[in-house]
Design a protein around this motif. Structure first.
Motif, PDB file in Angstrom:
ATOM      1  N   PRO A  75       5.010  24.257  53.995  1.00  0.00           N
ATOM      2  CA  PRO A  75       5.022  24.995  52.737  1.00  0.00           C
ATOM      3  C   PRO A  75       4.978  24.027  51.552  1.00  0.00           C
ATOM      4  CG  PRO A  75       6.781  25.724  54.193  1.00  0.00           C
ATOM      5  CD  PRO A  75       6.230  24.469  54.780  1.00  0.00           C
ATOM      6  N   ASN A  76       4.413  24.488  50.438  1.00  0.00           N
ATOM      7  CA  ASN A  76       4.337  23.691  49.217  1.00  0.00           C
ATOM      8  C   ASN A  76       5.464  24.093  48.276  1.00  0.00           C
ATOM      9  OD1 ASN A  76       1.860  22.287  49.885  1.00  0.00           O
ATOM     10  ND2 ASN A  76       0.811  24.227  49.528  1.00  0.00           N
ATOM     11  N   VAL A  77       6.332  23.143  47.961  1.00  0.00           N
ATOM     12  CA  VAL A  77       7.480  23.402  47.085  1.00  0.00           C
ATOM     13  C   VAL A  77       7.408  22.472  45.878  1.00  0.00           C
ATOM     14  CG1 VAL A  77       9.996  23.295  46.874  1.00  0.00           C
ATOM     15  CG2 VAL A  77       8.951  24.204  48.971  1.00  0.00           C
ATOM     16  N   VAL A  78       7.583  23.042  44.699  1.00  0.00           N
ATOM     17  CA  VAL A  78       7.621  22.256  43.467  1.00  0.00           C
ATOM     18  C   VAL A  78       9.059  22.172  42.976  1.00  0.00           C
ATOM     19  CG1 VAL A  78       6.825  22.065  41.084  1.00  0.00           C
ATOM     20  CG2 VAL A  78       5.281  22.963  42.828  1.00  0.00           C
ATOM     21  N   ILE A  79       9.513  20.964  42.698  1.00  0.00           N
ATOM     22  CA  ILE A  79      10.848  20.752  42.134  1.00  0.00           C
ATOM     23  C   ILE A  79      10.710  20.538  40.633  1.00  0.00           C
ATOM     24  CG2 ILE A  79      12.905  19.290  42.110  1.00  0.00           C
ATOM     25  CD1 ILE A  79      12.342  18.556  44.997  1.00  0.00           C
ATOM     26  N   LEU A  80      11.282  21.441  39.865  1.00  0.00           N
ATOM     27  CA  LEU A  80      11.315  21.313  38.407  1.00  0.00           C
ATOM     28  C   LEU A  80      12.678  20.745  38.026  1.00  0.00           C
ATOM     29  CD1 LEU A  80       9.713  24.702  37.250  1.00  0.00           C
ATOM     30  CD2 LEU A  80       8.613  22.484  37.539  1.00  0.00           C
ATOM     31  N   ALA A  81      12.676  19.585  37.423  1.00  0.00           N
ATOM     32  CA  ALA A  81      13.931  18.905  37.085  1.00  0.00           C
ATOM     33  C   ALA A  81      14.286  19.131  35.620  1.00  0.00           C
ATOM     34  CB  ALA A  81      13.821  17.419  37.377  1.00  0.00           C
ATOM     35  N   THR A  82      15.563  19.385  35.367  1.00  0.00           N
ATOM     36  CA  THR A  82      16.020  19.578  33.984  1.00  0.00           C
ATOM     37  C   THR A  82      17.168  18.643  33.607  1.00  0.00           C
ATOM     38  OG1 THR A  82      17.695  21.274  34.503  1.00  0.00           O
ATOM     39  CG2 THR A  82      15.419  22.026  34.155  1.00  0.00           C
ATOM     40  N   VAL A  93       1.464  27.272  45.680  1.00  0.00           N
ATOM     41  CA  VAL A  93       2.910  27.074  45.542  1.00  0.00           C
ATOM     42  C   VAL A  93       3.624  28.161  46.329  1.00  0.00           C
ATOM     43  CG1 VAL A  93       4.879  27.036  43.954  1.00  0.00           C
ATOM     44  CG2 VAL A  93       2.714  25.968  43.277  1.00  0.00           C
ATOM     45  N   ASP A  94       4.458  27.753  47.287  1.00  0.00           N
ATOM     46  CA  ASP A  94       5.183  28.703  48.125  1.00  0.00           C
ATOM     47  C   ASP A  94       6.623  28.927  47.682  1.00  0.00           C
ATOM     48  OD1 ASP A  94       3.048  29.118  50.123  1.00  0.00           O
ATOM     49  OD2 ASP A  94       3.379  27.001  50.557  1.00  0.00           O
TER      50      ASP A  94
END
Length: 355
Positions: free
Chosen positions: A29-36, A110-111
């Motif tokens: 699976p394709n996972v995007v990590i958005l960092a804050t 994006v999964d």
């Protein structure tokens, strides 16, 4: 050019291995990590510093590089949306993050999405996304109570669990989730209950499930409206109205409400017990309501606050709203989102029952 049989066999084996690795990467699976930012991206002066440190120091690419185990779970990409301590989050930051999450959720490649976040306002951001992002794809908000430089740091496992959940088919349709300390919580219920322990996050009705060695175990599901069933859409929201919180306590003066209510579209009163309001504060809240400000009674009780309508105060008579089981900060988030539309007190109360 002559190639020995041994070399040809080696080359063929290497090609097969490379093809196998490529095939595995293509099936993950394709996972995007958005960092804050936040503690999960923090650093202390020494390994003994678990409570004193500088937040929002480590960029997302280093967080990912420090956790090679992620490559076995998902094809992971990182994006630095913000780099701040979460107590400094603004309404504009919520909108920026929410719109980026929504845009990614619409992409076919994006999964799942993970948001790394400071723990101080993590519950507020999770609930905001839960209310406004229209997708059934897993969205997981995660943080840590200790910086990565500390002994027994919790961030790496929390992040690993978050990616596992975001990559899982069984997490679809459950709204925005929070993974902390091996538990899976719904963004609606979860709240930070203590500030110096790794088991800091609790839900008043319990977690949805557990994560053990990369496997999800589910025990319940959210029943309130969220994400795909929400009438609120981040793509249609350009600004959030001012909603303030007034805190109830012994000997509280009416001026505490009068000062905080200026310019607000709604005020959440964090009352004692069943959202109780001191007798000297009631006239100040009535005046605000007469001036068009929505008044919402919540409870300051740490966990399990449950405000009953027309108990303690005649809400029907005063045209006030009760926050149901939402704590003051969650009530503020829901009120902000709801009041992007012109709602009467009765309509706003309906929203608090349903969400």
């Amino acid at each position: 050019m002559y190639l020995s049989p041994r070399f040809r066999a080696f080359a063929a084996g290497a090609a097969l291995l490379a093809a196998s690795v490529l095939a595995q990467a293509q099936t993950l699976p394709n996972v995007v990590i958005l960092a804050t930012g936040g503690t999960i991206a923090g650093a202390g002066a020494s390994a003994a510093n678990s409570a004193t440190y500088a937040a929002a120091k480590v960029p997302v690419d280093k967080l990912i590089a420090g956790l090679p185990e992620l490559s076995k779970v998902a094809s992971v990409k990182g994006e630095q949306v913000l780099q701040i301590a979460s107590e400094s989050f603004t309404n504009e930051d919520l909108l920026t993050l929410g719109k980026r999450v929504s845009a990614l959720a619409k992409q076919g490649d994006v999964d799942g999405i993970v948001v790394t976040h400071g723990t101080d306002t993590l519950e507020e951001t999770a609930y905001f996304l839960h209310l406004t992002v229209h997708t059934d794809k897993p969205i997981v908000v995660v943080g840590s109570m200790r910086p990565g430089t500390a002994l027994s740091a919790d961030g790496a496992l929390n992040l690993y669990d978050a990616v596992n959940v975001a990559a899982s088919q069984d997490a679809k349709g459950k709204g925005v989730l929070v993974t902390m300390n091996d538990e899976i919580h719904t963004g609606r219920d979860v709240a930070k209950a203590i500030n110096i322990k790794t088991e800091a996050f609790k839900s008043q009705w319990g977690p949805l499930g557990m994560i053990v060695e990369g496997r999800n175990y589910w025990f319940r599901a959210p029943v309130k409206r969220h994400t795909m069933q929400s009438e609120f859409d981040i793509d249609q929201i350009t600004a959030l109205p001012q909603v303030d919180i007034a805190y109830g306590y012994g000997n509280v003066p009416a001026s505490s409400v009068e000062a905080i209510g200026k310019g607000a579209k709604a005020i959440v009163h964090a009352g004692t017990g069943n959202g109780s309001v001191a007798n000297r504060v009631v006239p100040a809240l009535q005046k605000l309501r007469e001036g068009g400000v929505q008044v919402i009674r919540s409870s300051r009780v740490n966990t399990g606050g449950f405000v009953l309508r027309n108990a303690e105060q005649p809400d029907d008579k005063y045209d006030w709203v009760v926050a149901h089981d939402l704590n003051p900060q969650k009530a503020r988030i829901l009120a902000m989102v709801a009041l992007t539309k012109p709602l009467s007190a009765a309509e706003l109360q309906r929203v608090f029952w349903e969400y």
